[in-house]
Design a protein around this motif. Structure first.
Motif, PDB file in Angstrom:
ATOM      1  N   LEU A   4     -29.734   4.212 -11.733  1.00  0.00           N
ATOM      2  CA  LEU A   4     -28.522   3.928 -10.955  1.00  0.00           C
ATOM      3  C   LEU A   4     -27.762   5.199 -10.613  1.00  0.00           C
ATOM      4  N   ASP A   5     -27.771   6.173 -11.503  1.00  0.00           N
ATOM      5  CA  ASP A   5     -27.137   7.461 -11.201  1.00  0.00           C
ATOM      6  C   ASP A   5     -27.831   8.144 -10.027  1.00  0.00           C
ATOM      7  N   ARG A  61     -26.865   6.360  -6.841  1.00  0.00           N
ATOM      8  CA  ARG A  61     -25.492   6.649  -6.441  1.00  0.00           C
ATOM      9  C   ARG A  61     -25.344   8.059  -5.869  1.00  0.00           C
ATOM     10  N   SER A  62     -26.029   9.017  -6.432  1.00  0.00           N
ATOM     11  CA  SER A  62     -25.843  10.408  -6.031  1.00  0.00           C
ATOM     12  C   SER A  62     -26.727  10.815  -4.854  1.00  0.00           C
ATOM     13  N   ASP A  82     -14.191   1.263  -5.042  1.00  0.00           N
ATOM     14  CA  ASP A  82     -15.350   0.385  -5.163  1.00  0.00           C
ATOM     15  C   ASP A  82     -15.134  -0.710  -6.201  1.00  0.00           C
ATOM     16  N   LYS A 123     -22.244   2.313 -12.010  1.00  0.00           N
ATOM     17  CA  LYS A 123     -22.678   2.409 -10.618  1.00  0.00           C
ATOM     18  C   LYS A 123     -21.498   2.508  -9.659  1.00  0.00           C
ATOM     19  N   TYR A 124     -20.391   1.859  -9.970  1.00  0.00           N
ATOM     20  CA  TYR A 124     -19.207   1.899  -9.114  1.00  0.00           C
ATOM     21  C   TYR A 124     -18.026   2.422  -9.919  1.00  0.00           C
ATOM     22  N   ARG A 158     -26.800   7.110  -1.250  1.00  0.00           N
ATOM     23  CA  ARG A 158     -25.574   6.496  -0.713  1.00  0.00           C
ATOM     24  C   ARG A 158     -25.145   5.266  -1.506  1.00  0.00           C
ATOM     25  N   ASN A 159     -25.528   5.220  -2.757  1.00  0.00           N
ATOM     26  CA  ASN A 159     -25.059   4.177  -3.672  1.00  0.00           C
ATOM     27  C   ASN A 159     -25.283   2.772  -3.101  1.00  0.00           C
TER      28      ASN A 159
END
Length: 523
Positions: free
Chosen positions: A316-317, A320-321, A359, A353-354, A324-325
């Motif tokens: 998930l990191d 996100r990085s 978000d 994640k958010y 574009r998540n």
């Protein structure tokens, strides 16, 4: 002496001639609403300033605000509608809407609220699956999974949880133009990974149209490499090279590989990150209670995080990085998923994640879905026994999931002769007697604690008169037996290639001497 000077009178201001103004058009409703909102804001500021100075609002100000009350109500209703639309947009951004079953032109048949191709429905009928199980026909399971929402599946053993999350997973597979995994499935043991992989490959075989067919979502991908079951590090890199779409594995294997890549070249870690996060849209954790450690309520310190949560957080990191998540669906299932530790683990992943405040609307809480009930969270904390609910509200409380009628639990009391971690002889004798006296035909599966050696258990059962006994890992091709490891000629690691030449520092021959010998031979 004081001089009295008269005040000079100010000169009269000249008269200003004003031209007659033309009649202004009547304002539109939108302009009137904007004027009302601006006037309301000005009135609120005026009243606030007056109250701060210690005086009450004047009568003209109160009448002005009361006259604008109907317009303010309309403005507030419009703002509430906009907030509701923003919330709907945020919920839509939190899930990815995919076309279900791309590339399949068959007639769709409803199965538990999910449309499936006719070929798959016919295969289910031949296999004896005429109608979905209670957890599969629950309206909140497969339709929600097909929409990409976070779901916690709580159903008893043998209730059809695996098929309940595999069908929406296969329906959401999309054609991709570059390398990348689409679904990651975690299981606690290698045996369970083989079992889930076997069912998944059968579904792919049916949907592809036979042994010679290609994958429906990407005709360039053979069905043999669409799903990969990882049992070793070499299998992981084979899946990377073959561009697998679904990967079934234990989280400890990927975690150990990520730790090893810290000391390897950067290109290997970048390749693995690209493969795991570039196209991923679903992370499924089966038997989540076995992969989530229980948090201690007494000891102070950092929270215990399991391997599945660590690997999921790593993926998930990266999403996100680097990507574009975009939304990633989180699905967990277990017969004991109705616990706070499971919900807390998913909450930590969604929070990770958010992390930003903007978000916050995208932090969709996971929904706990049971065979006969639906609740948002668990009433009883982990570690406490959930009692059976009785009365007319038994089905709505969701505090108890009944055991199927075909499964019966029995308890055998034996004499306690255990010596620490060593199990006593009465346990082995009782187990052998139970296995030998079972009625009916079929296989018997015996689970033993981790501290018990499987080879010792097989030897004791054979001595008790049960000759046809073997290890399950050997039957499915996992690992090597103790007899092979005791053989002096057996080598667990393959031999190094004979044509491999070591580094110059490890060679015992002088290069100049070798060149001189070569020249002598050529003469």
């Amino acid at each position: 002496m004081a001089l009295a000077t008269p005040h000079a009178s100010s000169p009269p201001s000249p008269a200003i001639a004003r031209a007659p103004c033309a009649a202004r058009p009547a304002p539109t409703p939108a302009v009137r609403a904007s004027q009302a909102s601006s006037l309301a804001a000005a009135s609120v500021v005026t009243l606030w300033v007056v109250r701060r100075r210690g005086r009450s609002a004047t009568a003209p100000q109160r009448s002005r605000v009361s006259a604008l009350a109907p317009e303010l109500v309309k403005v507030n209703e419009g703002v509430e509608d906009e907030d509701q639309e923003d919330q709907e947009v945020a919920n839509a951004r939190n899930t990815r809407k995919f076309e279900l079953w791309p590339g399949i032109s068959d007639t769709m048949v409803d199965f538990g609220g999910l449309p499936i191709p006719q070929r798959l429905a016919d295969a289910f009928t031949e296999r004896g699956i005429v109608e979905p199980s209670p957890i599969q026909e629950t309206p909140q399971v497969m339709p929600k999974l097909a929409r990409g929402e976070h779901v916690i599946i709580h159903a008893p053993t043998g209730g059809g949880k695996t098929l309940g999350y595999l069908l929406p997973l296969l329906a959401r597979l999309q054609p991709t133009m570059h390398v990348g995994l689409q679904a990651l499935l975690f299981v606690p043991t290698a045996e369970l990974a083989l079992q889930v992989g076997r069912e998944l490959k059968w579904l792919i075989y049916v949907l592809a149209g036979g042994a010679e067919g290609m994958c429906w979502f990407n005709p360039q991908v053979p069905q043999e490499i669409a799903c990969q079951v990882l049992l070793s590090r070499s299998n992981l890199w084979d899946a990377v090279r073959q561009d697998a779409s679904i990967m079934v594995t234990t989280p400890g294997l990927i975690r150990s590989e990520l730790q090893m890549l810290k000391w390897e070249a950067r290109r290997f870690s970048e390749t693995l990150k690209l493969f795991l996060a570039s196209n991923l849209h679903t992370i499924i954790t089966d038997e989540v209670d076995a992969l989530t450690p229980l948090q201690s309520t007494v000891a102070k310190g950092p929270e215990k995080v399991g391997a599945a949560e660590r690997v999921s957080a790593f993926v998930l990191d990266e999403v996100r990085s680097r990507y574009r998540n975009r939304p990633v669906q989180l699905v967990v299932s277990s017969a004991t998923a109705n616990s706070r530790k499971v919900a807390a683990s998913l909450d930590r992943l969604i929070q990770r994640k958010y992390p930003k405040r903007r978000d916050r609307a995208r932090r969709q809480p996971p929904e706990l879905v049971q065979a006969e009930a639906e609740v948002l969270r668990v009433a009883a904390p982990s570690g406490q026994t959930r009692r059976r609910a009785e009365g007319p509200d038994a089905a709505s409380t969701g505090a108890f999931v009944p055991m199927p009628k075909g499964i019966r639990h029995c308890l055998a009391l034996v004499e306690d002769r255990d010596n620490g971690l060593v199990m006593g002889q009465p346990r082995y004798t009782a187990m052998a007697s139970i296995v030998r006296n079972l009625k009916g035909s079929g296989h018997v599966l015996v689970f033993v604690p981790e501290r018990v050696k499987l080879d010792a258990m097989v030897m004791l059962l054979k001595r008790a008169g049960i000759a046809n006994t073997s290890k399950y890992r050997s039957e499915v091709g996992l690992g090597v037996s103790t007899e092979q490891l005791m053989d002096n000629d057996f080598q667990r690691k393959p031999k190094m290639n004979s044509s491999y030449r070591g580094r110059p520092a490890e060679q015992s021959i002088n290069p100049l001497l070798a060149l001189q010998q070569y020249q002598d031979v050529c003469r």
